[in-house]
Write a protein that holds these residues in place. Structure first.
Motif, short mmCIF file in Angstrom:
data_model
loop_
_atom_site.label_atom_id
_atom_site.label_comp_id
_atom_site.label_asym_id
_atom_site.label_seq_id
_atom_site.Cartn_x
_atom_site.Cartn_y
_atom_site.Cartn_z
N LEU A 90 3.82 -10.02 8.26
CA LEU A 90 4.50 -9.45 9.43
C LEU A 90 3.64 -8.45 10.22
O LEU A 90 3.77 -8.35 11.43
CB LEU A 90 5.80 -8.77 8.98
CG LEU A 90 6.70 -8.34 10.14
CD1 LEU A 90 7.80 -9.37 10.35
CD2 LEU A 90 7.34 -6.98 9.88
N TYR A 91 2.75 -7.71 9.50
CA TYR A 91 1.90 -6.74 10.19
C TYR A 91 0.81 -7.40 11.05
O TYR A 91 0.09 -6.72 11.77
CB TYR A 91 1.23 -5.80 9.19
CG TYR A 91 2.12 -4.72 8.59
CD1 TYR A 91 3.27 -4.27 9.23
CD2 TYR A 91 1.77 -4.10 7.39
CE1 TYR A 91 4.05 -3.27 8.69
CE2 TYR A 91 2.56 -3.09 6.84
CZ TYR A 91 3.70 -2.69 7.50
OH TYR A 91 4.47 -1.68 6.95
N VAL A 92 0.66 -8.72 10.90
CA VAL A 92 -0.34 -9.45 11.72
C VAL A 92 0.43 -10.45 12.56
O VAL A 92 0.49 -11.64 12.27
CB VAL A 92 -1.37 -10.17 10.80
CG1 VAL A 92 -2.56 -10.66 11.61
CG2 VAL A 92 -1.84 -9.24 9.68
N ALA A 142 0.82 -1.22 0.00
CA ALA A 142 0.00 0.00 0.00
C ALA A 142 0.85 1.27 0.00
O ALA A 142 0.59 2.19 -0.76
CB ALA A 142 -0.94 -0.02 1.20
N HIS A 143 1.83 1.34 0.88
CA HIS A 143 2.60 2.57 1.07
C HIS A 143 4.09 2.34 0.85
O HIS A 143 4.58 1.25 1.13
CB HIS A 143 2.41 3.08 2.52
CG HIS A 143 0.99 3.06 2.96
ND1 HIS A 143 0.54 2.24 3.97
CD2 HIS A 143 -0.08 3.75 2.52
CE1 HIS A 143 -0.76 2.42 4.14
NE2 HIS A 143 -1.17 3.32 3.28
N PRO A 144 4.80 3.40 0.40
CA PRO A 144 6.26 3.27 0.35
C PRO A 144 6.72 2.95 1.78
O PRO A 144 6.23 3.58 2.70
CB PRO A 144 6.74 4.68 -0.05
CG PRO A 144 5.54 5.41 -0.52
CD PRO A 144 4.34 4.79 0.12
N ASP A 145 7.55 2.03 1.95
CA ASP A 145 8.15 1.47 3.19
C ASP A 145 7.47 0.20 3.69
O ASP A 145 8.02 -0.52 4.48
CB ASP A 145 8.35 2.50 4.32
CG ASP A 145 7.12 2.79 5.21
OD1 ASP A 145 6.06 2.23 4.98
OD2 ASP A 145 7.28 3.60 6.15
N ASP A 146 6.26 -0.12 3.18
CA ASP A 146 5.60 -1.36 3.61
C ASP A 146 6.39 -2.59 3.14
O ASP A 146 6.54 -3.55 3.90
CB ASP A 146 4.17 -1.46 3.05
CG ASP A 146 3.18 -0.59 3.81
OD1 ASP A 146 3.47 -0.22 4.96
OD2 ASP A 146 2.12 -0.27 3.24
N VAL A 147 6.86 -2.55 1.90
CA VAL A 147 7.62 -3.70 1.39
C VAL A 147 8.90 -3.87 2.22
O VAL A 147 9.22 -4.97 2.67
CB VAL A 147 7.96 -3.54 -0.11
CG1 VAL A 147 9.08 -4.49 -0.54
CG2 VAL A 147 6.72 -3.80 -0.95
N ASP A 165 -5.90 0.17 4.19
CA ASP A 165 -5.06 0.20 2.98
C ASP A 165 -4.27 -1.10 2.84
O ASP A 165 -4.10 -1.62 1.74
CB ASP A 165 -4.04 1.36 3.05
CG ASP A 165 -4.66 2.68 2.61
OD1 ASP A 165 -5.85 2.70 2.23
OD2 ASP A 165 -3.93 3.69 2.65
N HIS A 166 -3.77 -1.61 3.97
CA HIS A 166 -2.94 -2.82 3.91
C HIS A 166 -3.76 -4.03 3.48
O HIS A 166 -3.42 -4.73 2.52
CB HIS A 166 -2.28 -3.11 5.26
CG HIS A 166 -1.27 -2.09 5.66
ND1 HIS A 166 -0.80 -1.98 6.94
CD2 HIS A 166 -0.65 -1.13 4.95
CE1 HIS A 166 0.08 -0.99 7.00
NE2 HIS A 166 0.19 -0.46 5.81
N TYR A 167 -4.87 -4.28 4.19
CA TYR A 167 -5.59 -5.52 3.85
C TYR A 167 -6.35 -5.41 2.54
O TYR A 167 -6.49 -6.40 1.82
CB TYR A 167 -6.46 -6.04 5.01
CG TYR A 167 -7.59 -5.19 5.50
CD1 TYR A 167 -8.79 -5.11 4.81
CD2 TYR A 167 -7.48 -4.49 6.70
CE1 TYR A 167 -9.85 -4.35 5.29
CE2 TYR A 167 -8.52 -3.74 7.19
CZ TYR A 167 -9.72 -3.67 6.49
OH TYR A 167 -10.74 -2.91 6.96
#
Ligand SMILES: [Zn+2]
Length: 235
Positions: free
Chosen positions: A146-148, A8-13, A109-111
């Motif tokens: 990782l976010y979950v 979703a956002h720059p830095d999520d990857v 945004d993520h899911y």
């Protein structure tokens, strides 16, 4: 392209699967990243600054391509035009493997990126849709989870040797870090960031008997041909 990580956002990857991306780059694969939004609704750092930070992080990871779909930040939705726009890019980039964000979580945004990403991969393979180019459907879809943190991953990638580079890539997003302590801990300092990333990676690394790991979930069932040498936790 061998592998495309979509988020979703720059830095999520960088945060969720940066170690795995670096590992595949080091293995000689052509890896790209597609961010859905510019992160313009974030509290810190303007669009231009975040774009520069993202380009710098891409260089650190060694990926061959990075692009931004330009969807509104905090506005990733189940819209057909968004799905087709993403499907068009998947057709153009033709990745064999796609990494998506896990399909449930706290940040919509993520899911939703995980959900519309899955649908876009499917749509990209349909010949009769109003899309340019030759239909293409990725062979494998993996979910970075990782976010979950409470979720049991399907597998963990050993990123022990890639951890320092992952940290370096994450720290390229300097606008997202506080110079000192932040009592709400929304914008951790650089020192906090190292500690946090190491703790997360250590947790998942422990599951497979290595120092640092990154968790993934798959919906597809893996094929096993050699039961004696299945790659499970090292003892
Ligand atoms: Zn994010």
């Amino acid at each position: 392209m061998d592998m495309l990580a979509i988020a979703a956002h720059p830095d999520d990857v960088e945060l969720t699967c940066g170690g795995a991306v670096i590992k595949m780059v080091e293995a000689g694969y052509k890896v790209g990243v597609l961010d859905l939004t510019l992160g313009e609704s974030g509290t810190r750092g303007g669009v231009e600054l975040r774009r520069k930070e993202s380009a710098h992080a891409s260089k650190v990871m060694g990926i061959i391509h990075r692009e931004n779909l330009g969807l509104p930040d905090a506005g990733v939705e189940h819209r057909r035009d968004y799905k087709l726009k993403l499907a068009q890019r998947i057709r153009a980039l033709r990745p064999r493997t796609v990494i998506l964000p896990y399909w449930e979580g706290r940040h919509p945004d993520h899911y939703i990126a995980g959900q519309i990403g899955y649908e876009a991969c499917f749509l990209a393979g349909l010949a009769k849709l109003p899309l340019e180019g030759i239909p293409h459907r990725p062979y494998t879809i993996l979910y970075a989870s990782l976010y979950v943190p409470n979720l049991l991953p399907t597998f963990v990638v050993d990123i022990t040797d890639q951890f320092e580079k992952k940290l370096k890539a994450v720290l390229c997003y300097a606008s997202q870090f506080s110079p000192g302590q932040d009592w709400r801990n929304l914008f951790p300092s650089r020192g906090d960031c190292r500690e946090r990333l190491a703790a997360q990676a250590r947790h998942f690394g422990d599951m497979i008997g290595v120092r640092y790991g990154e968790p993934f979930v798959t919906r597809e069932v893996a094929v096993v041909t050699d039961l004696v040498n299945m790659p499970v936790r090292s003892i």
